[in-house]
Design an enzyme around this catalytic site. Sequence first.
Site, PDB file in Angstrom:
ATOM      1  N   CYS A  31      -0.450  -7.907   4.263  1.00 13.89           N
ATOM      2  CA  CYS A  31      -1.390  -6.836   3.927  1.00 13.89           C
ATOM      3  C   CYS A  31      -2.291  -7.297   2.784  1.00 13.89           C
ATOM      4  O   CYS A  31      -1.801  -7.825   1.775  1.00 13.89           O
ATOM      5  CB  CYS A  31      -0.621  -5.586   3.512  1.00 13.89           C
ATOM      6  N   HIS A  80       4.544  -8.062   4.898  1.00 15.31           N
ATOM      7  CA  HIS A  80       5.142  -7.994   3.564  1.00 15.31           C
ATOM      8  C   HIS A  80       4.809  -9.205   2.700  1.00 15.31           C
ATOM      9  O   HIS A  80       5.033  -9.181   1.488  1.00 15.31           O
ATOM     10  CB  HIS A  80       6.658  -7.856   3.690  1.00 15.31           C
ATOM     11  N   ASN A 110       8.717   2.526   2.400  1.00 14.96           N
ATOM     12  CA  ASN A 110       7.872   3.709   2.172  1.00 14.96           C
ATOM     13  C   ASN A 110       8.414   4.935   2.895  1.00 14.96           C
ATOM     14  O   ASN A 110       8.281   6.051   2.411  1.00 14.96           O
ATOM     15  CB  ASN A 110       6.414   3.406   2.550  1.00 14.96           C
ATOM     16  N   GLU A 155       8.850  -7.933   0.662  1.00 17.33           N
ATOM     17  CA  GLU A 155       7.654  -7.952  -0.183  1.00 17.33           C
ATOM     18  C   GLU A 155       7.986  -8.446  -1.584  1.00 17.33           C
ATOM     19  O   GLU A 155       7.230  -9.219  -2.180  1.00 17.33           O
ATOM     20  CB  GLU A 155       7.010  -6.564  -0.254  1.00 17.33           C
ATOM     21  N   THR A 171       4.180  -2.512  -3.499  1.00 22.63           N
ATOM     22  CA  THR A 171       3.131  -1.571  -3.088  1.00 22.63           C
ATOM     23  C   THR A 171       3.664  -0.283  -2.470  1.00 22.63           C
ATOM     24  O   THR A 171       2.901   0.668  -2.294  1.00 22.63           O
ATOM     25  CB  THR A 171       2.189  -2.231  -2.061  1.00 22.63           C
TER      26      THR A 171
END
EC number: 1.17.7.4
Length: 317
Positions: free
Chosen positions: A96, A74, A228, A126, A168
């Site tokens: 990422c 994150h 997500n 994140e 994201t």
Amino acid sequence: MKIKLANPRGFCAGVDRAIEIVNRALDVFGAPIYVRHEVVHNRFVVEGLRTRGAVFVDELDEVPDGALVIFSAHGVSQEVRQEADARGLKVFDATCPLVTKVHMEVMRYSRDGRECILIGHAGHPEVEGTMGQYDSANGGAIYLVEDEEDVGRLIVNDPGNLAYVTQTTLSVDDTARVIDALRQTFPEIKGPRKDDICYATQNRQDAVKELAATCDVVLVVGSVNSSNSNRLRELAERMQTPAYLIDGAHEIQPDWFAGAASVGVTAGASAPEVLVQQVVQRLRELGGEAPAEIAGREENIVFSMPKELRIPAVNQS
């Protein structure tokens, strides 16, 4: 009862890389390896790494001097990086690369003195890491909004010198509405050349829409703290299809499928395929047919490992 499997589903390239960084660090350096926050948001994955010797901590003050620490997928703030440097900790960064791309955008806006709005969920690691890339020393500021209502309440210092970025792992549809609200409220706002929502998030949301349109029930394999995965469940529910977020087959309730002719199964980007197969096995025990894969977008993205953790090529002779 028919069983349909979303495609793509499960691990994305960033999650694959993050987990592999922890595993290879354990192979090369031995336990214990410290990891700031859960490397990915999945209980099964985290427990497996903990069994191997990974120690998950909330902050760096829990990491002993001289230890090796891994930053989660994150991402982390500049303050955390500076703290690690000041303490001389050996760091492997499992952030990422698509999150790092957003970090670079925020740092560029900060250097230019352009104010920045981050679309994201408060408290998510994140979001904390991305907010922490902005240095207000150049006179700008960074703001967090989650929905159109937040945009309506937002007051910025310089509407003519403003940009936005996004977390994201958001809902693609929700984010589009927030961006529309930002553009209506701040007509001069600048955005990224390419959407910050990652390819895997987009692909999995497209796939769950197809499941929800053709199935009576949808199961999303993922942990409750996975952004997500939650978006996948919400998306199916918005299409008027009952949907359940589960960590694994043990959480399945048979009465969910009363009168159902078909069930769709998908998995968040941090959920391993082994959990999906266990869910399928449980559904078959409950009378499900052999599963059918729905055609979907092929994913072949691979992110490189840190040099120290790359497996040496075998000499050919």
